[in-house]
Write an enzyme that holds these catalytic residues in place. Structure first.
Site, PDB file in Angstrom:
ATOM      1  N   ALA A   1      -3.181  -8.269  -4.439  1.00  0.00           N
ATOM      2  CA  ALA A   1      -2.620  -6.925  -4.561  1.00  0.00           C
ATOM      3  C   ALA A   1      -3.799  -5.991  -4.797  1.00  0.00           C
ATOM      4  O   ALA A   1      -4.890  -6.433  -5.120  1.00  0.00           O
ATOM      5  CB  ALA A   1      -1.678  -6.875  -5.741  1.00  0.00           C
ATOM      6  N   GLY A   2      -3.613  -4.721  -4.616  1.00  0.00           N
ATOM      7  CA  GLY A   2      -4.703  -3.799  -4.908  1.00  0.00           C
ATOM      8  C   GLY A   2      -4.119  -2.461  -5.260  1.00  0.00           C
ATOM      9  O   GLY A   2      -3.614  -1.766  -4.399  1.00  0.00           O
ATOM     10  N   HIS A   3      -4.118  -2.155  -6.541  1.00  0.00           N
ATOM     11  CA  HIS A   3      -3.563  -0.872  -6.952  1.00  0.00           C
ATOM     12  C   HIS A   3      -4.692   0.087  -7.279  1.00  0.00           C
ATOM     13  O   HIS A   3      -5.560  -0.220  -8.091  1.00  0.00           O
ATOM     14  CB  HIS A   3      -2.700  -1.040  -8.198  1.00  0.00           C
ATOM     15  CG  HIS A   3      -1.413  -1.732  -7.910  1.00  0.00           C
ATOM     16  ND1 HIS A   3      -0.791  -1.677  -6.697  1.00  0.00           N
ATOM     17  CD2 HIS A   3      -0.612  -2.465  -8.699  1.00  0.00           C
ATOM     18  CE1 HIS A   3       0.337  -2.376  -6.757  1.00  0.00           C
ATOM     19  NE2 HIS A   3       0.454  -2.870  -7.956  1.00  0.00           N
TER      20      HIS A   3
ATOM     21  N   GLN B   1       2.458  -6.081  -3.090  1.00  0.00           N
ATOM     22  CA  GLN B   1       2.717  -6.089  -1.640  1.00  0.00           C
ATOM     23  C   GLN B   1       4.007  -5.301  -1.355  1.00  0.00           C
ATOM     24  O   GLN B   1       4.321  -4.388  -2.091  1.00  0.00           O
ATOM     25  CB  GLN B   1       2.796  -7.521  -1.077  1.00  0.00           C
ATOM     26  CG  GLN B   1       1.465  -8.253  -1.087  1.00  0.00           C
ATOM     27  CD  GLN B   1       1.236  -9.058  -2.352  1.00  0.00           C
ATOM     28  OE1 GLN B   1       2.147  -9.627  -2.907  1.00  0.00           O
ATOM     29  NE2 GLN B   1       0.010  -9.111  -2.821  1.00  0.00           N
TER      30      GLN B   1
ATOM     31  N   THR C   1      -6.099 -12.114   2.692  1.00  0.00           N
ATOM     32  CA  THR C   1      -7.244 -11.518   1.999  1.00  0.00           C
ATOM     33  C   THR C   1      -8.322 -12.570   1.718  1.00  0.00           C
ATOM     34  O   THR C   1      -9.360 -12.255   1.158  1.00  0.00           O
ATOM     35  CB  THR C   1      -6.801 -10.872   0.671  1.00  0.00           C
ATOM     36  OG1 THR C   1      -6.026 -11.818  -0.056  1.00  0.00           O
ATOM     37  CG2 THR C   1      -5.994  -9.617   0.913  1.00  0.00           C
TER      38      THR C   1
ATOM     39  N   ASP D   1       0.813  -1.229   0.000  1.00  0.00           N
ATOM     40  CA  ASP D   1       0.000   0.000   0.000  1.00  0.00           C
ATOM     41  C   ASP D   1       0.841   1.271   0.000  1.00  0.00           C
ATOM     42  O   ASP D   1       0.441   2.292   0.569  1.00  0.00           O
ATOM     43  CB  ASP D   1      -0.967   0.030   1.209  1.00  0.00           C
ATOM     44  CG  ASP D   1      -1.741  -1.252   1.338  1.00  0.00           C
ATOM     45  OD1 ASP D   1      -2.247  -1.726   0.315  1.00  0.00           O
ATOM     46  OD2 ASP D   1      -1.820  -1.796   2.454  1.00  0.00           O
TER      47      ASP D   1
ATOM     48  N   LYS E   1       2.017   2.234  -4.973  1.00  0.00           N
ATOM     49  CA  LYS E   1       2.724   1.733  -6.164  1.00  0.00           C
ATOM     50  C   LYS E   1       1.905   1.945  -7.433  1.00  0.00           C
ATOM     51  O   LYS E   1       2.448   2.264  -8.485  1.00  0.00           O
ATOM     52  CB  LYS E   1       3.031   0.233  -6.012  1.00  0.00           C
ATOM     53  CG  LYS E   1       4.003  -0.070  -4.894  1.00  0.00           C
ATOM     54  CD  LYS E   1       4.269  -1.556  -4.776  1.00  0.00           C
ATOM     55  CE  LYS E   1       3.092  -2.370  -4.317  1.00  0.00           C
ATOM     56  NZ  LYS E   1       2.630  -2.103  -2.943  1.00  0.00           N
TER      57      LYS E   1
HETATM   58  P1  GDP Z   1      -0.501   0.295  -3.774  1.00  0.00           P
HETATM   59  O1  GDP Z   1      -1.098  -1.026  -3.495  1.00  0.00           O
HETATM   60  O2  GDP Z   1       0.919   0.369  -3.351  1.00  0.00           O
HETATM   61  O3  GDP Z   1      -0.731   0.781  -5.169  1.00  0.00           O
HETATM   62  O4  GDP Z   1      -1.245   1.318  -2.857  1.00  0.00           O
HETATM   63  P2  GDP Z   1      -2.745   1.766  -2.882  1.00  0.00           P
HETATM   64  O5  GDP Z   1      -3.414   1.410  -4.148  1.00  0.00           O
HETATM   65  O6  GDP Z   1      -3.381   1.347  -1.620  1.00  0.00           O
HETATM   66  O7  GDP Z   1      -2.554   3.315  -2.985  1.00  0.00           O
HETATM   67  C1  GDP Z   1      -2.592   4.119  -1.967  1.00  0.00           C
HETATM   68  C2  GDP Z   1      -3.678   5.170  -2.072  1.00  0.00           C
HETATM   69  O8  GDP Z   1      -3.039   6.424  -1.993  1.00  0.00           O
HETATM   70  C3  GDP Z   1      -4.499   5.258  -3.333  1.00  0.00           C
HETATM   71  O9  GDP Z   1      -5.808   5.599  -2.986  1.00  0.00           O
HETATM   72  C4  GDP Z   1      -3.834   6.355  -4.160  1.00  0.00           C
HETATM   73  O10 GDP Z   1      -4.708   7.040  -4.996  1.00  0.00           O
HETATM   74  C5  GDP Z   1      -3.359   7.257  -3.086  1.00  0.00           C
HETATM   75  N1  GDP Z   1      -2.113   7.993  -3.367  1.00  0.00           N
HETATM   76  C6  GDP Z   1      -1.031   7.590  -4.077  1.00  0.00           C
HETATM   77  N2  GDP Z   1      -0.074   8.533  -4.019  1.00  0.00           N
HETATM   78  C7  GDP Z   1      -0.557   9.540  -3.249  1.00  0.00           C
HETATM   79  C8  GDP Z   1      -0.036  10.786  -2.766  1.00  0.00           C
HETATM   80  O11 GDP Z   1       1.098  11.157  -3.046  1.00  0.00           O
HETATM   81  N3  GDP Z   1      -0.841  11.528  -1.950  1.00  0.00           N
HETATM   82  C9  GDP Z   1      -2.091  11.143  -1.581  1.00  0.00           C
HETATM   83  N4  GDP Z   1      -2.788  11.933  -0.775  1.00  0.00           N
HETATM   84  N5  GDP Z   1      -2.624   9.972  -2.013  1.00  0.00           N
HETATM   85  C10 GDP Z   1      -1.867   9.197  -2.816  1.00  0.00           C
END
Ligand code: GDP
Length: 418
Positions: free
Chosen positions: A40-42, A225, A130, A14, A17
């Site tokens: 995973a969850g992007h 992850q 999950t 999270d 990425k």
């Molecule tokens: P991943 O699994 O690593 O891709 O992480 P997530 O999908 O859970 O992403 C994290 C959340 O943070 C998502 O809702 C993104 O839109 C948001 N996000 C990513 N970069 C930033 C940032 O720089 N600032 C803020 N406020 N939100 C962000």
């Protein structure tokens, strides 16, 4: 030009990425997943529109990009095709753009049932999976009884092995967990039922990647992850069921380490963790509330609230070594807006009861907001000092800073592909 760029989460996942993959994909013609599954969850936000992808590489939103699923990934065919449908309904042209390794292990409905039954039984000691069958599918792979994509080509032997596996799974489900067995029909529907749709997508991903490299095409390797969840190097047993570090690329898509040019570690400006397990810099109260609400820290796969804490430079230093990181990308800097004081963990000490406690360094927060800032010169001096300290403590330079969820809210000091 760096042809092969790797993106690795340096924390417990999270890290944001998805946004960075999406951004870097602008410079790549291929994106490949090498481990994990649809756990995973992007989350991607492009022009204000939110898309959550669990399996298909985020590069799918870019027309010219081929998305590859390497053999290290465990594959749920119902989920793969549900995701493809969702993308197509949203107007994304998916046909011919997703390649699946013949070596991917298949997730069966009985894997999902085993995952859920096990977590229920463990109660307080649960791992916090999950519940999508990823762990049990990896177990079958390592036990050398798992069914792979290429096994679908011979339906007779597929059926024979499926029956053996189902017998075994149902024995455990009924006799050990006391729950209902899974039927053969359901298992066939979830596997052979998708064979015809899957056939045109099956490929030798290792060969594909070699050819792409020799043709000078740029590829992004998308980690899922995070490093601290690596089955070997992470906070075992509270880890995921695959290797998440850069080494997993060799096994997970048949690419040697010398074919990787640049390894980018994605790190949030603070730390979060979903599920159980050690988390030395975890906080509660107002700070946790600030990070969790501003950072919208709820799991994109499970919706579970994430635990929040200060930045752990001690862990990052280790992770940087484990992954031979070339550079860092710090995300969600804007979430620290409004905090007067910031703390960075520089080391751990063990308390008398054996608990690992962080040693903190205090830093000043900044006035105003860094949200949406697009150039480093526009960042407040306190934010620059904070980032500088992360570089010093981890021994890795920061090439990218993210200041908001949108693609545009990014400071790129150095582009990994150039
Ligand atoms: P991943 O699994 O690593 O891709 O992480 P997530 O999908 O859970 O992403 C994290 C959340 O943070 C998502 O809702 C993104 O839109 C948001 N996000 C990513 N970069 C930033 C940032 O720089 N600032 C803020 N406020 N939100 C962000």
């Amino acid at each position: 030009m760096n042809k092969s760029v790797v993106l690795i989460g340096t924390q417990w996942g999270d890290e944001g990425k998805g946004k960075i993959v999406d951004l870097l994909t602008l410079h790549a013609s291929g994106v490949v997943r090498f481990q994990g599954g649809h756990n995973a969850g992007h989350t991607l936000v492009v022009e204000g529109k939110k898309t959550v992808l669990h399996l298909i590489p985020s590069g799918i939103l870019h027309e010219e990009v081929t998305c590859m699923i390497g053999g290290g990934v465990v594959l749920s065919l119902p989920h793969l095709f549900a995701e493809i449908n969702e993308l197509e309904e949203a107007g994304v042209n998916v046909a011919g753009r997703v390649l699946v390794s013949e070596k991917c292990s298949l997730i069966l409905p009985s894997h999902v049932e085993l995952d859920l039954a096990r977590e229920r039984k463990l109660e307080e000691k649960k791992i916090g999976t999950t519940g999508r069958g990823i762990g049990p599918a990896y177990e079958d792979k390592v036990a050398r009884r798992g069914l792979r994509v290429k096994d679908l080509l011979d339906e007779t032997s597929f059926l024979a092995q499926l029956k053996i596996n189902l017998d075994y799974h149902n024995f455990i489900l009924e006799k050990y967990y006391g729950v209902s067995p899974v039927g053969l029909d359901e298992s066939l529907d979830s596997t052979i039922g998708f064979k015809d749709k899957l056939l045109p997508m099956i490929d030798d991903i290792s060969k594909e990647l070699r050819e792409r490299r020799s043709e000078g095409k740029a590829t992004l390797f998308e980690g899922a992850q995070g490093s601290l969840l690596d089955i070997d190097q992470g906070t075992y047993p509270f880890v995921t069921s695959s290797n998440t570090n850069v080494g997993a690329i060799s096994g997970g898509c048949g690419v040697g380490p010398k074919s990787l040019d640049y390894i980018l570690g994605i790190t949030k400006a603070y730390t979060t963790r979903v599920g159980e397990g050690p988390f030395p810099t975890e906080v509660d109260g107002l700070i946790a509330h600030h990070l969790s609400s501003r950072g919208k820290e709820f799991g994109s796969t499970t919706g579970r609230p994430r635990r929040c804490g200060w930045f752990d430079a001690n862990a990052l230093k280790e992770v940087a070594q484990l992954n031979s990181l070339t550079a860092l990308c710090v995300t969600k800097l804007d979430v620290l807006d409004g905090l007067d004081q910031l703390f960075i963990c520089t080391d751990y000490k063990e308390s008398s009861n054996g608990e690992v406690k962080p040693i903190y360094e205090e830093m000043s927060g900044w006035k105003g907001s860094v949200a949406g800032v697009k150039s480093k010169s526009k960042l407040p001096p306190e934010a620059i000092s904070y980032l500088k300290r992360i570089e010093e403590l981890s021994g890795v330079e920061i090439d990218i800073i993210s200041t908001g969820p949108d693609r545009e809210d990014t400071i790129i000091e150095n582009n990994p592909f150039y």
